[in-house]
Design an enzyme around this catalytic site. Structure first.
Site, PDB file in Angstrom:
ATOM      1  CB  CYS A  79      26.880  -6.534 -72.844  1.00 51.87           C
ATOM      2  SG  CYS A  79      27.061  -8.301 -73.137  1.00 51.87           S
ATOM      3  CG  HIS A 158      26.627  -0.317 -60.600  1.00 55.35           C
ATOM      4  ND1 HIS A 158      26.377  -1.605 -60.161  1.00 55.35           N
ATOM      5  CD2 HIS A 158      27.888  -0.330 -61.102  1.00 55.35           C
ATOM      6  CE1 HIS A 158      27.454  -2.346 -60.387  1.00 55.35           C
ATOM      7  NE2 HIS A 158      28.386  -1.602 -60.963  1.00 55.35           N
ATOM      8  CG  HIS A 243      16.729   6.780 -84.875  1.00 54.15           C
ATOM      9  ND1 HIS A 243      15.893   6.224 -85.819  1.00 54.15           N
ATOM     10  CD2 HIS A 243      17.051   8.016 -85.327  1.00 54.15           C
ATOM     11  CE1 HIS A 243      15.726   7.083 -86.813  1.00 54.15           C
ATOM     12  NE2 HIS A 243      16.416   8.174 -86.533  1.00 54.15           N
ATOM     13  CG  HIS A 247      23.430  -5.431 -75.415  1.00 56.58           C
ATOM     14  ND1 HIS A 247      24.458  -5.640 -76.306  1.00 56.58           N
ATOM     15  CD2 HIS A 247      23.409  -6.515 -74.593  1.00 56.58           C
ATOM     16  CE1 HIS A 247      25.034  -6.801 -76.027  1.00 56.58           C
ATOM     17  NE2 HIS A 247      24.419  -7.346 -74.998  1.00 56.58           N
ATOM     18  CG  HIS A 276      19.168 -12.445 -88.705  1.00 53.59           C
ATOM     19  ND1 HIS A 276      18.760 -13.759 -88.667  1.00 53.59           N
ATOM     20  CD2 HIS A 276      19.424 -12.176 -90.010  1.00 53.59           C
ATOM     21  CE1 HIS A 276      18.747 -14.263 -89.895  1.00 53.59           C
ATOM     22  NE2 HIS A 276      19.163 -13.321 -90.729  1.00 53.59           N
ATOM     23  CG  ASN A 280      25.664 -10.457 -77.153  1.00 55.80           C
ATOM     24  OD1 ASN A 280      26.381  -9.461 -77.216  1.00 55.80           O
ATOM     25  ND2 ASN A 280      25.066 -10.827 -76.036  1.00 55.80           N
TER      26      ASN A 280
END
Length: 297
Positions: A79, A158, A243, A247, A276, A280
């Site tokens: 992702c 990482h 803002h 994810h 919603h 994902n």
């Protein structure tokens, strides 16, 4: 997916990816009036579907990009790959002047349907949905006036050296030999810790001096008086950030990041609404959230 049994074939997977990527790029070229032959850098990311020829080669072939285009295909990065692809494009734009970089982020659902009954692997069927996004970056001076945004910082931390982080999302076979992706129960804890580390790197670049001083004082205090000071000071990032695009990995992931960063419900509204409405969509989810924030003004 709606067919019984599901059509989990290589041809169906390629069909899905072509629909998503070509559709996104056709919209992008139409909206920006940029000719595909002007693209100098191409980065495509798809974590678990990486056919030969590659997806980046498919883009080059479909839109007839020029022969000296610098083309990259990122796989297995999950992702986070959308932001990683932007980071790579940014570094390349620092080296190659007066050109465009095109980033395409997607994940293939068809090829990753899990047909077994291992509960940790079934979650991905419920959570992930088809999605994709195309982003155009430019270092041409004349594009400054018409660009939506300026890319200022990209930071990557990482945590793959840690076993919990390494195994929190893992593709493999279940006890019956059926392939799927298992999501560990550690994923929310890992996400929270990783974001904290990332924020510690990002903070000095964007926070006002007052917040930096408060963090530094508690950081030194914790080093000197470990038993008395339990936690580091969490800076108020809303003083530097208008803002947030967190994810849309799942409700629990959004909850833990909202808590760890001290955010209000309005700050994570874009993430919750994206989850919603679209589910994902993996590496493209943050671009769906940015579109939500734009649409809400």
């Amino acid at each position: 997916l709606l067919q019984v049994p599901p059509r989990k074939t290589f041809a169906a997977a390629r069909e899905e990816t072509e629909q998503v990527i070509i559709g996104a790029l056709e919209n992008l070229f139409k909206n920006t009036n940029v000719n595909p032959t002007d693209i100098g850098i191409l980065v495509v990311n798809s974590s678990m579907f990486n056919p030969t020829p590659s997806l980046s080669a498919m883009v080059v072939n479909t839109f007839k990009l020029r022969s000296n285009v610098r083309s990259f295909n990122l796989g297995g990065m999950g992702c986070s790959a959308g932001v990683i692809a932007i980071d790579l494009a940014k570094d390349l734009l620092h080296v190659h002047k007066n050109t465009y970089a095109l980033v395409v982020s997607t994940e293939n659902i068809t090829y990753n349907i899990y047909a077994g009954d291992n509960r940790s692997m079934m979650v991905s069927n419920c959570l992930f949905r088809v999605g994709g996004a195309a982003i155009l970056l430019s270092n041409k001076p004349r594009d400054r006036r018409r660009s939506k945004y300026e890319l200022v910082h990209t930071v990557r931390t990482h945590t793959g050296a840690d076993d919990k982080s390494f195994r929190c999302v893992q593709q493999g076979d279940d006890e019956n030999g059926k392939t799927g992706v298992s999501l560990s129960k550690d994923i929310t804890d890992v996400a929270g810790r990783t974001v904290k580390k990332n924020i510690a790197t990002l903070g000095p670049l964007i926070l006002p001096l007052s917040e930096k001083l408060l963090f530094f004082v508690t950081f030194m205090g914790k080093k000197l008086f470990k038993d008395k000071i339990k936690h580091y000071y969490v800076p108020d990032f809303k003083l530097a950030i208008d803002h947030f695009c967190i994810h849309a990995g799942g409700k629990a992931v959004i909850d833990v990041l909202e808590k760890n960063l001290g955010l209000a419900p309005i700050d994570v509204e874009a993430s919750r609404s994206t989850l919603h409405r679209f589910g994902n969509t993996s590496s493209s989810s943050i671009w769906y959230e940015l579109a939500y924030i734009e649409a809400k003004g």
